[in-house]
Write a protein that holds these residues in place. Structure first.
Motif, PDB file in Angstrom:
ATOM      1  N   LEU A 189     -69.169  -7.979 -61.210  1.00 58.95           N
ATOM      2  CA  LEU A 189     -68.376  -9.043 -61.795  1.00 58.95           C
ATOM      3  C   LEU A 189     -66.926  -8.806 -61.438  1.00 58.95           C
ATOM      4  N   ARG A 190     -66.162  -9.891 -61.406  1.00 55.48           N
ATOM      5  CA  ARG A 190     -64.727  -9.777 -61.178  1.00 55.48           C
ATOM      6  C   ARG A 190     -63.986 -10.478 -62.302  1.00 55.48           C
ATOM      7  N   LEU A 191     -63.186  -9.712 -63.008  1.00 52.93           N
ATOM      8  CA  LEU A 191     -62.366 -10.259 -64.080  1.00 52.93           C
ATOM      9  C   LEU A 191     -60.976 -10.589 -63.544  1.00 52.93           C
ATOM     10  N   SER A 192     -60.402 -11.626 -64.113  1.00 46.15           N
ATOM     11  CA  SER A 192     -59.036 -12.019 -63.762  1.00 46.15           C
ATOM     12  C   SER A 192     -58.238 -12.205 -65.047  1.00 46.15           C
ATOM     13  N   CYS A 193     -56.951 -11.979 -64.948  1.00 42.03           N
ATOM     14  CA  CYS A 193     -56.061 -12.217 -66.085  1.00 42.03           C
ATOM     15  C   CYS A 193     -54.718 -12.671 -65.540  1.00 42.03           C
ATOM     16  N   ALA A 194     -54.324 -13.872 -65.904  1.00 42.14           N
ATOM     17  CA  ALA A 194     -53.078 -14.451 -65.416  1.00 42.14           C
ATOM     18  C   ALA A 194     -52.089 -14.616 -66.556  1.00 42.14           C
ATOM     19  N   ALA A 195     -50.861 -14.258 -66.285  1.00 48.31           N
ATOM     20  CA  ALA A 195     -49.797 -14.406 -67.268  1.00 48.31           C
ATOM     21  C   ALA A 195     -48.960 -15.629 -66.947  1.00 48.31           C
ATOM     22  N   SER A 201     -56.588  -4.416 -59.218  1.00 47.40           N
ATOM     23  CA  SER A 201     -55.624  -4.882 -58.215  1.00 47.40           C
ATOM     24  C   SER A 201     -54.773  -5.978 -58.857  1.00 47.40           C
ATOM     25  N   ARG A 202     -53.727  -6.358 -58.153  1.00 49.78           N
ATOM     26  CA  ARG A 202     -52.837  -7.376 -58.727  1.00 49.78           C
ATOM     27  C   ARG A 202     -52.297  -8.272 -57.633  1.00 49.78           C
ATOM     28  N   VAL A 234     -53.757 -10.005 -62.637  1.00 49.47           N
ATOM     29  CA  VAL A 234     -54.429  -8.735 -62.412  1.00 49.47           C
ATOM     30  C   VAL A 234     -55.929  -8.992 -62.335  1.00 49.47           C
ATOM     31  N   TYR A 235     -56.599  -8.210 -61.527  1.00 46.69           N
ATOM     32  CA  TYR A 235     -58.032  -8.344 -61.341  1.00 46.69           C
ATOM     33  C   TYR A 235     -58.722  -7.017 -61.660  1.00 46.69           C
TER      34      TYR A 235
END
Length: 121
Positions: free
Chosen positions: A17-23, A69-70, A77-78
């Motif tokens: 799985l790949r998680l992402s988080c965007a600010a 990673s970012r 960020v991933y």
């Protein structure tokens, strides 16, 4: 500043799985970006960190399986998770330490809403 996490889901053991988080919002400088997780009945634990110089740190249980990673341009960020195990089942939270203004001396922590990762055996 708001953080939006995505990418969680249900996967079989051994999967990825790949998680992402965007600010979004007012961001002057990102200091560090982190992924935490919290399993039912357990304390929240730090899984991985990436700094603004791209240094990375991982908790022992995910070394060799997870990659943080970012994308600085996107303030994102991933967390690439591979060879997933049932023990990785948890709610995953992103956390950014950042300065929202050049006039602030220190960074402050902001949290995403959490995304559920479930690994079936």
């Amino acid at each position: 500043v708001q953080l939006q996490a995505s990418g969680g889901g249900l996967v079989q053991a051994g999967g990825s799985l790949r998680l992402s988080c965007a600010a979004s919002g007012r961001i002057f400088r990102l200091n560090a970006m982190n992924w935490y997780r919290q399993a039912p009945g357990k304390q929240r634990e730090l899984v991985a960190t990436i700094t603004n110089s791209d240094s990375t740190v991982y908790t022992d249980s995910v070394k060799g399986r997870f990659t943080i990673s970012r994308d600085s341009a996107k303030n994102t960020v991933y967390l690439q998770m591979s060879s997933l195990k049932p023990g990785d089942t948890a709610v995953y939270y992103c956390n950014f330490n950042l300065r929202s203004s050049p006039f602030t001396q220190r960074g402050y922590d902001y949290w995403g809403q959490g995304t559920q990762v479930t690994v079936s055996s």
